[in-house]
Scaffold this motif. Sequence first.
Motif, PDB file in Angstrom:
ATOM      1  N   THR A 118       0.780  -1.099  -0.217  1.00 40.22           N
ATOM      2  CA  THR A 118      -0.125   0.001  -0.026  1.00 40.22           C
ATOM      3  C   THR A 118       0.821   1.186  -0.099  1.00 40.22           C
ATOM      4  O   THR A 118       1.713   1.190   0.875  1.00 40.22           O
ATOM      5  CB  THR A 118      -0.846   0.188   1.206  1.00 40.22           C
ATOM      6  N   ILE A 119       0.696   2.251  -0.827  1.00 41.75           N
ATOM      7  CA  ILE A 119       1.449   3.265  -0.989  1.00 41.75           C
ATOM      8  C   ILE A 119       0.613   4.530  -0.352  1.00 41.75           C
ATOM      9  O   ILE A 119      -0.499   4.868  -0.847  1.00 41.75           O
ATOM     10  CB  ILE A 119       1.702   3.566  -2.349  1.00 41.75           C
ATOM     11  N   TYR A 120       1.231   5.159   0.348  1.00 42.30           N
ATOM     12  CA  TYR A 120       0.865   6.467   0.997  1.00 42.30           C
ATOM     13  C   TYR A 120       1.590   7.788   0.486  1.00 42.30           C
ATOM     14  O   TYR A 120       2.747   7.663   0.477  1.00 42.30           O
ATOM     15  CB  TYR A 120       0.743   6.445   2.498  1.00 42.30           C
ATOM     16  N   ALA A 122       3.240  10.958   1.349  1.00 40.60           N
ATOM     17  CA  ALA A 122       3.794  11.392   2.755  1.00 40.60           C
ATOM     18  C   ALA A 122       3.288  12.700   3.291  1.00 40.60           C
ATOM     19  O   ALA A 122       3.403  12.836   4.529  1.00 40.60           O
ATOM     20  CB  ALA A 122       5.283  11.852   2.475  1.00 40.60           C
ATOM     21  N   GLU A 123       2.539  13.602   2.430  1.00 41.26           N
ATOM     22  CA  GLU A 123       2.140  14.838   3.170  1.00 41.26           C
ATOM     23  C   GLU A 123       0.737  14.643   3.748  1.00 41.26           C
ATOM     24  O   GLU A 123       0.432  15.281   4.699  1.00 41.26           O
ATOM     25  CB  GLU A 123       2.074  15.767   1.979  1.00 41.26           C
ATOM     26  N   ASN A 124      -0.007  13.912   3.054  1.00 43.31           N
ATOM     27  CA  ASN A 124      -1.387  13.725   3.561  1.00 43.31           C
ATOM     28  C   ASN A 124      -1.847  12.383   4.043  1.00 43.31           C
ATOM     29  O   ASN A 124      -2.859  12.202   4.541  1.00 43.31           O
ATOM     30  CB  ASN A 124      -2.571  14.431   2.533  1.00 43.31           C
ATOM     31  N   LEU A 125      -0.916  11.554   3.912  1.00 51.83           N
ATOM     32  CA  LEU A 125      -0.999  10.144   4.153  1.00 51.83           C
ATOM     33  C   LEU A 125      -2.492   9.497   3.723  1.00 51.83           C
ATOM     34  O   LEU A 125      -2.958   8.589   4.202  1.00 51.83           O
ATOM     35  CB  LEU A 125      -1.261  10.076   5.821  1.00 51.83           C
ATOM     36  N   ALA A 126      -2.529  10.007   2.307  1.00 49.96           N
ATOM     37  CA  ALA A 126      -3.734   9.178   1.779  1.00 49.96           C
ATOM     38  C   ALA A 126      -3.003   8.270   0.614  1.00 49.96           C
ATOM     39  O   ALA A 126      -2.090   8.333   0.347  1.00 49.96           O
ATOM     40  CB  ALA A 126      -4.392  10.247   0.718  1.00 49.96           C
ATOM     41  N   VAL A 127      -3.874   7.080   0.624  1.00 54.83           N
ATOM     42  CA  VAL A 127      -3.749   6.037  -0.219  1.00 54.83           C
ATOM     43  C   VAL A 127      -3.261   6.565  -1.656  1.00 54.83           C
ATOM     44  O   VAL A 127      -4.536   6.956  -2.086  1.00 54.83           O
ATOM     45  CB  VAL A 127      -4.601   4.517   0.117  1.00 54.83           C
ATOM     46  N   SER A 128      -2.310   6.460  -2.059  1.00 53.74           N
ATOM     47  CA  SER A 128      -2.273   6.914  -3.521  1.00 53.74           C
ATOM     48  C   SER A 128      -2.089   5.698  -4.783  1.00 53.74           C
ATOM     49  O   SER A 128      -1.707   5.857  -5.734  1.00 53.74           O
ATOM     50  CB  SER A 128      -0.973   7.650  -3.631  1.00 53.74           C
TER      51      SER A 128
END
Length: 388
Positions: A118-120, A122-128
């Motif tokens: 799972t890739i997040y 780094a600035e908003n910790l949303a899954v990208s």
Amino acid sequence: MKDWLTKGTWLGGVAAGLAMSAAAAEFAAEPTNVNLSLPPAYPDHWLVVHDAAFFHMREGRYLFVDPQADTVGGQVRGLLSADFIAHYEQGAARGEHYVIESFFSRGGRGGERTDVVTIYDAENLAVSGEIIIPPRKLSSMPERSATALVEGDKLLVVYNFTPGQSLTVVDLEKREFVAEHGIAGCSLAIPTGNSAVTSLCSDGAFLTTTLSDGGASAASVRSAAVFADESDPMFEKAGITGGVAYFPTFKGDVLPVDLSGDAAVPGERWPLASAEEKAAGWRPGGWQLVAADHLGHLYVLMNPNGTDGSHKDGGGEVWVFNAAAKERIMRIPLPNWGISVGVSNAEQPLLVVTNGELQLETYSTATGELDKTLAVSTQTPFIVRGVQ
């Protein structure tokens, strides 16, 4: 009587509901869908804490912690979910976090297993993004060396144990699974040189797997057997500084292994404890019992009452060494028994000890003094590291 009770109960319910509505009217509704952000480059004194949540492992998490703050709200800067004893890497150069986790189609009852990276952001910790990988990643007590980033954070390597042993390679630029390479009889994945990882083998050797062609192919080099002596086993955990991994042994030595080149090069053992200290019972012990910082210092959790079988018991002191000089430079007595250690990447690093109550304590590495017990609440914070 029955009608009166029914009517009274109904009237009481109406009165309670009106009172609750009046109270609620005094407060504004809490906004939803609010996205907060973290700085693009995290402060170097922040920590990453893995709470594996042993009592409900499907709800583990990674927390980003500011140890300089005094309250929970100030200390916890963000968190990532981490399903079923996940693994973690920070791709600071790419502005991403990677959580390697397992999901089951029937939740706690099992079912079909799916492993993902799972890739997040780094600035908003949303899954990208999400990359599905073979369902074979190591599921064990938390291990820092179960994954590795190589080739300038382009490739992610994941150690598999089914109990067959192999390495999964993921291309983080293309966001796809690339290949799986066998490493039979060997464990873990420790970054080596620019494009290789080193594993510890059951015969006492180190196996270095070098990736080429974007990770699709691999070549391997095996060292001589150097930790096969069963009279003094070696921990699989190491403190890494200056391109060298330092592996403590159960009875109080350390094995340095140079990882800066194309293949692992084991060095000569040297003692953490003197002969007199060993005779008195001083031995390394704990879960994540060793850490290292960018200053070349090695931190080892030491048990004053060590015996055969005490290697997971923790310790009452942290001994600090100048690793290159093979010299102890400080002893830090712990007011509370320690079971794990970690260190920040600040200019003046901060030592973090997980104590026997599973609280996080911070210590000055300049003076050895206890700074504070963090307000962060976690169940099993066995792995603590500095942010990149």
